[in-house]
Design an enzyme around this catalytic site. Structure first.
Site: not given
Ligand code: ASP
Length: 339
Positions: A250-252, A199, A83, A217, A229, A227
């Site tokens: 981190t995350g979506v 991330t 990731s 990331t 993020g 795309r």
């Molecule tokens: N925040 C990152 C993104 O949306 C992914 C993640 O941290 O899981 O690209």
């Protein structure tokens, strides 16, 4: 899953020893900048190894900016990490595209988005900050700049990541899932029961009390081409204000961008919230706006104020963060969460 859970459990045992030794108390206790000492924190289990690289800079009295750059280069180079950086899972069309940002205490910052073929995007982000009048370079332009700066063009798609992508292509069902102990891997189409995004966000304060942060990331696995993020968006995936504090996420990423997440955390700290309270409130902004969607998605914030105090909060359980200072170099803690 079991492996990750066992690892976390084992590490948390270590974390209680860390608390007993005074490390965790010190996280929330110190209010004198000069006495706080150096400290580095970063997201997820892989933050432990990353912190150690950052610590080798901080322990010598080095600058927080150099520490965070050195730190996040560890997961960028880790072939087992799918990731971040090399070996990151590709987009829907098989391209590994990387996002990264870096920010210093005085507001200087640089970032790259959708950068291909460069193993350490964080180093390119720093060059954008230091050698251009710009903040963010994307795609082919970012690659052109990196090559002009002497970075090597490489294939970042490893055979293992390519195999995983080909497995995904059999169903080609795109559905990002929460990084948490309760996530439903079956819905993601991911082979091998692994989550499809994570991330490394890292924040550091050095012995002189200077703050800095970095974030890098490969973003969502199997994302649409192009795309981007939250990670390379200053104020979303990363924000640093030397007078107040620093935050990363981190995350979506879409949810973090919609709420200017890391900037919000820093502004809440400016208004007097502790890092923990600020991360909690920033998570609740997302949850309040989208209560139903939030049940299925993960966002985690990590923050450090200018005294070196640390906080974290996430929507789902399972968000771990690593803490490293003079007392303990391999601390790993579990964030509190909404659910
Ligand atoms: N925040 C990152 C993104 O949306 C992914 C993640 O941290 O899981 O690209």
């Amino acid at each position: 899953m079991a492996d990750r859970r066992d690892f976390l459990k084992a590490s948390l045992l270590g974390a209680s020893a860390f608390a007993l030794a005074g490390g965790a108390n010190a996280l929330a206790g110190s209010s004198d900048k000069s006495k706080a000492g150096a400290r580095v924190v970063s997201t997820w289990d892989f933050g432990v190894a990353a912190n150690q690289a950052a610590w080798s800079v901080l322990a010598k009295g080095g600058h927080a900016l150099d520490a965070v750059e050195a730190g996040v280069m560890v997961p960028e180079a880790d072939l087992k990490n799918h990731s971040v950086g090399r070996a990151g899972y590709p987009d829907r069309d098989g391209h590994v595209t990387l996002d990264a940002s870096i920010m210093d205490a005085d507001g200087s910052c640089g970032a790259v988005a959708a950068l291909e073929h460069i193993a350490h995007p964080i180093q390119v982000a720093r060059r954008v900050m230091e050698r251009t009048p710009h903040v963010l370079l994307v795609g082919d332009g970012a690659l052109q700049f990196a090559l002009e700066q002497g970075f090597k063009k490489e294939e970042l798609l490893t055979p293992e990541s390519e195999q995983a992508w080909k497995e995904w292509l059999k169903n080609a069902h795109y559905q990002p899932s929460a990084n948490s102990e309760v996530r439903d891997y079956g819905k993601t189409g991911m082979p091998g029961g692994k989550g499809n995004h994570d991330t490394i966000g890292m924040l550091a304060i050095d012995a002189s009390g200077r703050l800095a942060g970095a974030c890098t990331t490969s973003g969502m696995a199997w994302k649409l081409r192009g795309r981007v993020g939250d990670s390379p968006i200053i104020g979303a995936g990363l924000y640093v204000d030397g007078e107040v504090g620093a935050a990363t996420s981190t995350g979506v990423g879409e949810e973090v961008i919609r709420n200017a997440g890391s900037f919000l955390v820093v502004e809440l700290m400016r208004q007097g919230r502790s890092p923990q309270e600020a991360c909690h409130e920033a998570v609740m902004r997302i949850v309040r706006k989208r209560p139903n969607a939030s049940k299925d998605l993960q966002v985690g914030f990590l923050a450090m104020n200018h005294h070196g105090e640390v906080g974290a909060f996430a929507i789902q359980p399972g968000f771990s963060y690593a803490v490293c200072d003079a007392q303990r170099q391999d601390g790993l803690l579990a964030s509190k969460s909404v659910f």
